[in-house]
Design a protein around this motif. Structure first.
Motif, short mmCIF file in Angstrom:
data_model
loop_
_atom_site.label_atom_id
_atom_site.label_comp_id
_atom_site.label_asym_id
_atom_site.label_seq_id
_atom_site.Cartn_x
_atom_site.Cartn_y
_atom_site.Cartn_z
N PHE A 1 -6.86 7.69 14.02
CA PHE A 1 -5.47 7.27 14.16
C PHE A 1 -4.87 6.88 12.81
O PHE A 1 -3.78 7.34 12.44
CB PHE A 1 -5.38 6.08 15.13
CG PHE A 1 -4.02 5.45 15.19
CD1 PHE A 1 -2.97 6.07 15.84
CD2 PHE A 1 -3.79 4.22 14.57
CE1 PHE A 1 -1.70 5.48 15.88
CE2 PHE A 1 -2.55 3.63 14.61
CZ PHE A 1 -1.50 4.27 15.26
N ILE A 2 -5.60 6.03 12.05
CA ILE A 2 -5.09 5.59 10.74
C ILE A 2 -5.01 6.75 9.77
O ILE A 2 -4.08 6.84 8.97
CB ILE A 2 -5.99 4.47 10.18
CG1 ILE A 2 -5.92 3.25 11.09
CG2 ILE A 2 -5.56 4.09 8.75
CD1 ILE A 2 -6.79 2.09 10.66
N GLN A 3 -5.98 7.69 9.85
CA GLN A 3 -5.94 8.87 8.98
C GLN A 3 -4.71 9.71 9.28
O GLN A 3 -4.07 10.23 8.35
CB GLN A 3 -7.21 9.70 9.20
CG GLN A 3 -7.29 10.95 8.32
CD GLN A 3 -7.49 10.63 6.86
OE1 GLN A 3 -8.42 9.92 6.50
NE2 GLN A 3 -6.60 11.14 6.00
N SER A 4 -4.36 9.83 10.56
CA SER A 4 -3.17 10.59 10.94
C SER A 4 -1.91 9.92 10.40
O SER A 4 -1.01 10.59 9.87
CB SER A 4 -3.09 10.71 12.47
OG SER A 4 -4.22 11.39 12.98
N VAL A 5 -1.85 8.58 10.53
CA VAL A 5 -0.71 7.85 9.99
C VAL A 5 -0.64 8.02 8.47
O VAL A 5 0.44 8.24 7.91
CB VAL A 5 -0.81 6.34 10.35
CG1 VAL A 5 0.32 5.56 9.67
CG2 VAL A 5 -0.75 6.16 11.86
N TYR A 6 -1.79 7.93 7.81
CA TYR A 6 -1.85 8.08 6.35
C TYR A 6 -1.36 9.46 5.92
O TYR A 6 -0.61 9.59 4.94
CB TYR A 6 -3.28 7.86 5.87
CG TYR A 6 -3.49 8.17 4.41
CD1 TYR A 6 -3.03 7.29 3.43
CD2 TYR A 6 -4.15 9.33 4.01
CE1 TYR A 6 -3.23 7.57 2.08
CE2 TYR A 6 -4.35 9.62 2.67
CZ TYR A 6 -3.89 8.73 1.72
OH TYR A 6 -4.08 9.02 0.38
N ASP A 7 -1.76 10.51 6.65
CA ASP A 7 -1.33 11.87 6.31
C ASP A 7 0.19 12.00 6.41
O ASP A 7 0.83 12.63 5.55
CB ASP A 7 -2.00 12.88 7.25
CG ASP A 7 -3.51 12.98 7.01
OD1 ASP A 7 -3.95 12.59 5.90
OD2 ASP A 7 -4.23 13.42 7.92
N VAL A 8 0.77 11.40 7.45
CA VAL A 8 2.23 11.45 7.61
C VAL A 8 2.92 10.68 6.50
O VAL A 8 3.92 11.14 5.92
CB VAL A 8 2.64 10.89 8.99
CG1 VAL A 8 4.16 10.83 9.11
CG2 VAL A 8 2.06 11.74 10.11
N ILE A 9 2.38 9.50 6.18
CA ILE A 9 2.95 8.67 5.11
C ILE A 9 2.90 9.41 3.77
O ILE A 9 3.86 9.38 2.98
CB ILE A 9 2.21 7.33 4.99
CG1 ILE A 9 2.41 6.49 6.26
CG2 ILE A 9 2.69 6.54 3.77
CD1 ILE A 9 3.84 6.10 6.52
N MET A 10 1.80 10.11 3.50
CA MET A 10 1.67 10.87 2.26
C MET A 10 2.69 12.00 2.20
O MET A 10 3.28 12.27 1.15
CB MET A 10 0.26 11.44 2.13
CG MET A 10 -0.78 10.43 1.68
SD MET A 10 -0.40 9.69 0.07
CE MET A 10 -0.42 11.13 -0.98
N LYS A 11 2.93 12.64 3.34
CA LYS A 11 3.94 13.71 3.39
C LYS A 11 5.33 13.12 3.15
O LYS A 11 6.15 13.72 2.42
CB LYS A 11 3.89 14.41 4.75
CG LYS A 11 4.84 15.59 4.88
CD LYS A 11 4.54 16.67 3.85
CE LYS A 11 3.17 17.30 4.10
NZ LYS A 11 2.94 18.46 3.17
N MET A 12 5.60 11.97 3.72
CA MET A 12 6.89 11.29 3.48
C MET A 12 7.03 10.94 2.00
O MET A 12 8.12 11.09 1.42
CB MET A 12 6.97 10.01 4.34
CG MET A 12 7.05 10.26 5.83
SD MET A 12 6.93 8.72 6.80
CE MET A 12 8.42 7.88 6.28
N THR A 13 5.93 10.46 1.40
CA THR A 13 5.96 10.09 -0.02
C THR A 13 6.29 11.30 -0.88
O THR A 13 7.08 11.21 -1.83
CB THR A 13 4.60 9.51 -0.45
OG1 THR A 13 4.28 8.40 0.39
CG2 THR A 13 4.63 9.06 -1.89
#
Length: 205
Positions: free
Chosen positions: A177-189
């Motif tokens: 779950f956290i990895q999925s959130v992190y991947d989305v956050i990185m794409k937003m960044t």
């Protein structure tokens, strides 16, 4: 757009400076175009601030929980804390040196003292132990909402460490779950960083 990002930023810094001078000389600081350009810079800064907390929180948890050898976890946590304290101290020293060299405000018009804050009301830390105590957040959710970076780092490290001591199924579910959130956050960044030239243009203007 084919230029590398750093060249785009440099060009927009120059163009923003020119635009700012032109707007100032023409007296167009209250025009809609000027307001819109400045708004672009403000939006860019807000986007950066928006992404900082979730990026720090998820990246630390992913990094800590990915360590296989438990003996390395403690050393990494200590290094992370020392790095944060060291960079903060370095920033404070730079600020103090520049403030004493440049002395901003010297020669400015007299400022109304009616709303001056009474510094005697500040709560200062009496010891290192008091500082260490305050880095432990009473409410992690509140720390996330307020952007209390030190509290966020402590909780994220603690959370990541404890993930290695729970059952494999629970650990896998949480980490995915956290990895999925992190991947989305990185794409937003990445998207926000691509907007840097426009934001820099507005800020320079």
């Amino acid at each position: 757009m084919k230029l590398k990002l750093h060249w785009q930023i440099i060009i927009c810094m120059v163009l923003g400076t020119i635009a700012g001078v032109v707007f100032h000389n023409l007296g167009y600081e209250n025009s809609r175009i000027y307001t819109f350009i400045v708004l672009l810079g403000d939006i860019f800064i807000r986007l950066l601030k928006m992404i900082i907390v979730p990026l720090i929180f998820t990246s630390i948890i992913i990094g800590i929980s990915s360590i296989k050898e438990r003996s390395k976890i403690g050393r990494l946590g200590i290094k992370t804390f020392l790095y944060y304290v060291g960079t903060s101290l370095f920033a404070i020293i730079i600020g103090l040196i520049l403030a004493n060299l440049i002395q901003p405000g010297i020669g400015a018009a007299t400022i109304d003292q009616a709303g001056t804050f009474d510094t005697s009301k500040l709560n200062t830390s009496s010891s290192i132990l008091d500082i260490l105590k305050r880095m432990i957040p009473l409410n992690p959710i509140s720390s996330l909402a307020k952007g209390d970076i030190l509290g966020i780092i402590f909780f994220a490290i603690f959370f990541g460490v404890m993930m290695n001591f729970v059952e494999s199924n629970s650990r896998a579910n949480i980490k995915n779950f956290i990895q999925s959130v992190y991947d989305v956050i990185m794409k937003m960044t990445q998207v926000i960083i691509k907007c840097a030239p426009i934001g820099v243009f507005g800020l320079m203007t």
